[in-house]
Design a protein around this motif. Structure first.
Motif, PDB file in Angstrom:
ATOM      1  N   THR A 240       4.490   7.337 -12.558  1.00 22.75           N
ATOM      2  CA  THR A 240       3.996   7.042 -13.903  1.00 22.75           C
ATOM      3  C   THR A 240       2.667   6.300 -13.878  1.00 22.75           C
ATOM      4  N   LEU A 241       2.489   5.406 -12.905  1.00 21.30           N
ATOM      5  CA  LEU A 241       1.296   4.547 -12.880  1.00 21.30           C
ATOM      6  C   LEU A 241       0.106   5.192 -12.176  1.00 21.30           C
ATOM      7  N   SER A 242       0.207   6.458 -11.843  1.00 20.55           N
ATOM      8  CA  SER A 242      -0.904   7.313 -11.384  1.00 20.55           C
ATOM      9  C   SER A 242      -1.808   6.664 -10.353  1.00 20.55           C
ATOM     10  N   SER A 243      -1.193   6.032  -9.355  1.00 21.88           N
ATOM     11  CA  SER A 243      -1.967   5.365  -8.308  1.00 21.88           C
ATOM     12  C   SER A 243      -1.273   5.626  -6.974  1.00 21.88           C
ATOM     13  N   CYS A 244      -1.180   4.616  -6.143  1.00 23.60           N
ATOM     14  CA  CYS A 244      -0.496   4.740  -4.861  1.00 23.60           C
ATOM     15  C   CYS A 244      -0.106   3.350  -4.400  1.00 23.60           C
ATOM     16  N   GLY A 245       1.125   3.206  -3.901  1.00 25.89           N
ATOM     17  CA  GLY A 245       1.575   1.903  -3.426  1.00 25.89           C
ATOM     18  C   GLY A 245       2.966   1.601  -3.934  1.00 25.89           C
ATOM     19  N   GLY A 246       3.438   0.398  -3.633  1.00 26.34           N
ATOM     20  CA  GLY A 246       4.758  -0.031  -4.069  1.00 26.34           C
ATOM     21  C   GLY A 246       4.718  -1.482  -4.502  1.00 26.34           C
ATOM     22  N   TYR A 247       5.813  -1.946  -5.114  1.00 28.48           N
ATOM     23  CA  TYR A 247       5.858  -3.342  -5.557  1.00 28.48           C
ATOM     24  C   TYR A 247       7.279  -3.868  -5.519  1.00 28.48           C
TER      25      TYR A 247
ATOM     26  N   ARG B  35       5.091 -12.512   0.833  1.00 31.84           N
ATOM     27  CA  ARG B  35       3.634 -12.581   0.996  1.00 31.84           C
ATOM     28  C   ARG B  35       3.253 -13.162   2.358  1.00 31.84           C
ATOM     29  N   HIS B  36       4.118 -13.986   2.925  1.00 36.12           N
ATOM     30  CA  HIS B  36       3.787 -14.647   4.184  1.00 36.12           C
ATOM     31  C   HIS B  36       4.521 -14.080   5.397  1.00 36.12           C
ATOM     32  N   THR B  37       5.536 -13.213   5.164  1.00 33.12           N
ATOM     33  CA  THR B  37       6.338 -12.772   6.312  1.00 33.12           C
ATOM     34  C   THR B  37       6.566 -11.272   6.412  1.00 33.12           C
ATOM     35  N   ALA B  38       6.504 -10.510   5.319  1.00 30.65           N
ATOM     36  CA  ALA B  38       6.818  -9.080   5.390  1.00 30.65           C
ATOM     37  C   ALA B  38       5.753  -8.351   6.193  1.00 30.65           C
TER      38      ALA B  38
ATOM     39  N   SER C 230      13.699   5.748   2.321  1.00 27.40           N
ATOM     40  CA  SER C 230      13.021   4.482   2.614  1.00 27.40           C
ATOM     41  C   SER C 230      14.008   3.325   2.688  1.00 27.40           C
ATOM     42  N   VAL C 231      15.050   3.353   1.869  1.00 33.11           N
ATOM     43  CA  VAL C 231      16.076   2.313   1.927  1.00 33.11           C
ATOM     44  C   VAL C 231      16.878   2.442   3.216  1.00 33.11           C
ATOM     45  N   SER C 232      17.238   3.666   3.566  1.00 34.54           N
ATOM     46  CA  SER C 232      17.975   3.886   4.815  1.00 34.54           C
ATOM     47  C   SER C 232      17.178   3.415   6.024  1.00 34.54           C
ATOM     48  N   GLU C 233      15.879   3.697   6.020  1.00 32.11           N
ATOM     49  CA  GLU C 233      15.040   3.276   7.141  1.00 32.11           C
ATOM     50  C   GLU C 233      14.892   1.755   7.186  1.00 32.11           C
ATOM     51  N   GLY C 234      14.781   1.126   6.023  1.00 31.92           N
ATOM     52  CA  GLY C 234      14.721  -0.332   5.990  1.00 31.92           C
ATOM     53  C   GLY C 234      15.995  -0.959   6.501  1.00 31.92           C
ATOM     54  N   ALA C 235      17.136  -0.366   6.131  1.00 34.84           N
ATOM     55  CA  ALA C 235      18.420  -0.865   6.605  1.00 34.84           C
ATOM     56  C   ALA C 235      18.533  -0.715   8.118  1.00 34.84           C
TER      57      ALA C 235
ATOM     58  N   VAL D  49       0.789  -1.229   0.000  1.00 35.90           N
ATOM     59  CA  VAL D  49       0.000   0.000   0.000  1.00 35.90           C
ATOM     60  C   VAL D  49       0.822   1.280   0.000  1.00 35.90           C
ATOM     61  N   SER D  50       2.143   1.180   0.180  1.00 37.93           N
ATOM     62  CA  SER D  50       2.989   2.384   0.229  1.00 37.93           C
ATOM     63  C   SER D  50       4.337   2.083  -0.377  1.00 37.93           C
ATOM     64  N   GLY D  51       4.821   2.982  -1.222  1.00 38.21           N
ATOM     65  CA  GLY D  51       6.152   2.813  -1.780  1.00 38.21           C
ATOM     66  C   GLY D  51       7.226   2.900  -0.713  1.00 38.21           C
ATOM     67  N   HIS D  52       7.130   3.882   0.157  1.00 42.75           N
ATOM     68  CA  HIS D  52       8.109   4.029   1.240  1.00 42.75           C
ATOM     69  C   HIS D  52       8.093   2.792   2.130  1.00 42.75           C
ATOM     70  N   ALA D  53       6.901   2.343   2.511  1.00 41.99           N
ATOM     71  CA  ALA D  53       6.799   1.169   3.380  1.00 41.99           C
ATOM     72  C   ALA D  53       7.303  -0.093   2.688  1.00 41.99           C
ATOM     73  N   THR D  54       7.236  -0.133   1.363  1.00 44.15           N
ATOM     74  CA  THR D  54       7.738  -1.306   0.647  1.00 44.15           C
ATOM     75  C   THR D  54       9.219  -1.510   0.919  1.00 44.15           C
ATOM     76  N   ASN D  55      10.023  -0.463   0.755  1.00 41.74           N
ATOM     77  CA  ASN D  55      11.453  -0.588   1.030  1.00 41.74           C
ATOM     78  C   ASN D  55      11.723  -0.875   2.495  1.00 41.74           C
ATOM     79  N   VAL D  56      11.007  -0.194   3.366  1.00 37.10           N
ATOM     80  CA  VAL D  56      11.244  -0.379   4.803  1.00 37.10           C
ATOM     81  C   VAL D  56      10.969  -1.817   5.215  1.00 37.10           C
ATOM     82  N   THR D  57       9.805  -2.330   4.844  1.00 35.26           N
ATOM     83  CA  THR D  57       9.418  -3.652   5.335  1.00 35.26           C
ATOM     84  C   THR D  57      10.167  -4.774   4.634  1.00 35.26           C
ATOM     85  N   VAL D  58      10.456  -4.615   3.340  1.00 31.37           N
ATOM     86  CA  VAL D  58      11.146  -5.687   2.615  1.00 31.37           C
ATOM     87  C   VAL D  58      12.603  -5.783   3.038  1.00 31.37           C
ATOM     88  N   ILE D  59      13.311  -4.669   3.074  1.00 37.71           N
ATOM     89  CA  ILE D  59      14.711  -4.703   3.506  1.00 37.71           C
ATOM     90  C   ILE D  59      14.803  -5.104   4.970  1.00 37.71           C
ATOM     91  N   GLY D  60      13.886  -4.566   5.776  1.00 31.11           N
ATOM     92  CA  GLY D  60      13.881  -4.911   7.192  1.00 31.11           C
ATOM     93  C   GLY D  60      13.613  -6.382   7.440  1.00 31.11           C
TER      94      GLY D  60
END
Length: 439
Positions: free
Chosen positions: A284-291, A303-306, A177-182, A148-159
């Protein structure tokens, strides 16, 4: 914000002293809060007050949080006044495209506004799988996950993927977001000189054996400078030292490459060289979220742990639908990418001809005008806005002191005439300020 407008340490101290004396002749104050409840001592609070006082003392109105009263594309309405707009990520003009709006409305009619739960629980909708399949195909990857968030994507995935025994090596200008995930991961974190693959290699050679897993993180298109890395070189470094390579494509998808497929297309490289493709849906994709796109086993694990996926509501169906339709249009209408890149190249050329420092911008979507002084950048942005050009100043400490700038985001919606007019306004505002200083 914690900008201090480039004030010297003495001037900043004087401002803070003046602030501390405010209210001495006012009504008696209530009993002071204990230190644990004193909000005035929260990190950044005094810097925020100093920034506001400095702006008032210099007669500069804050350029932040201005409400746009409609769709913000190549033009926008602010304060009931039409402006040429360079402060939005609407690179291809898809935010407001009737087809994108229709897709979002249809998703609302079918699924409602919200997914109403985490996807792991009961928030899964068919539109999520459709979007993820399309994004995976875009990168030639096995699978993809959206959050649901680009910033949260980096934080939660790297974390989630790294731990205290591991190593994270990233570009010095990497996104927060990368620094915060680290930081969340607890891994050893090392920053290397911007876009310097040889510096990254030296750090990995020196540190790799001391750590369990290593992650090398770069961006596809750096949002402060508008430049890009040598993907093949960084991929070689990562493989030579048994490290995972992650590329943040937030500002690259739809902007880089002849058809907007991003850094790999721009560099003529195999997208399979990258282990973790990250991007956002909000530009570019005119929405909101991250992938995240990559190998199937990686995506299944996330999908099961982040935590940012498992414990967060699923992406809102209309946002998933608008991103999917935007991606479809991106692939079907590459002329939008060509127009964006032509506009950015024109702006870059005219800005340089006017004598502005544009750094190392590649002229593909983002062009900085580097002014050095935070005061100068704030004043020039205010003058440009007064003349009908909306551009945001980027001040210390978001960028190092001495490198404050105006950051121009180009769009396929800008016309050559608007770009020429904007550069002329900018040069006139600069020259007018110089004359005032001389007098």
């Amino acid at each position: 914000m914690t900008q201090n407008f480039g004030l010297s340490a003495g001037a900043r101290a004087a401002l803070l002293s003046r602030l501390s004396r405010r209210g001495t002749h006012a009504e008696p104050e209530a009993p002071a809060e204990g230190p644990g409840r004193d909000l005035g001592t929260l990190p950044g609070m005094r810097d925020l007050e100093a920034m506001r006082a400095a702006g008032a003392a210099l007669g500069i109105e804050s350029p932040y949080f201005r409400p746009h009263e409609g769709i913000a594309g190549g033009r926008s309405t602010i304060g009931n006044r039409s402006t040429i707009n360079f402060a939005s990520y609407n690179y291809l003009g898809l935010n407001g495209d009737p087809r994108v709006a229709a897709a979002a409305k249809a998703a609302i009619d079918r699924y409602g506004v919200s997914a109403s739960a985490s996807r792991l629980a009961s928030g899964e909708r068919p539109i999520h799988a459709a979007l993820e399949a399309a994004l995976a195909a875009h990168y030639g990857a096995e699978a993809c996950i959206t959050l649901v968030s680009g910033h949260a994507t980096n934080v939660t995935v790297i974390g989630q993927l790294l731990g205290p025994r591991d190593l994270i090596l990233h570009d010095r200008l990497i996104h927060n977001s990368v620094s915060e995930g680290a930081r969340l991961s607890g891994a050893r974190r090392i920053a290397f000189a911007h876009n310097d693959w040889q510096a990254a290699e030296r750090e990995l050679a020196a540190q790799r054996r001391r750590h369990g897993r290593a992650l090398l993180v770069i961006e596809g298109h750096y949002s402060m400078d508008g430049d890009l890395p040598d993907l093949a070189r960084f991929a070689e470094v990562a493989r030579r030292h048994d490290a995972l390579l992650m590329v943040d494509e937030a500002h690259a998808i739809g902007v880089l490459g002849a058809t907007g497929r991003g850094l790999a297309e721009q560099c003529g490289a195999d997208p399979g060289l990258v282990d973790i493709w990250m991007g956002t849906l909000s530009k570019t994709l005119s929405s909101c979220g991250g992938y995240i796109a990559g190998r199937r086993e990686l995506i299944d694990l996330l999908r099961h742990t982040a935590p940012g996926f498992v414990y967060s509501v699923g992406l809102a169906p209309p946002l998933a639908a608008s991103a999917l339709e935007s991606l479809r249009i991106l692939h079907a209408e590459p002329w939008r990418v060509a127009r964006l890149q032509a506009n950015a190249a024109l702006f870059l050329r005219l800005a340089r001809e006017a004598g502005f420092d544009t750094g190392h911008s590649a002229g593909l979507g983002i062009v900085p005008v580097i002014l050095g002084s935070s005061v100068r950048a704030a004043r020039l942005a205010a003058a440009a806005f007064e003349a009908g050009v909306n551009v945001q100043p980027i001040l210390f400490p978001v960028v190092p002191e001495g490198s404050a700038r105006l950051r121009f985001f180009l769009s396929a919606e800008h016309s050559p005439a608007e770009i020429g007019q904007s550069c002329a306004i900018l040069a006139a505002a600069r020259d007018g300020a110089a004359l005032l200083r001389a007098s």
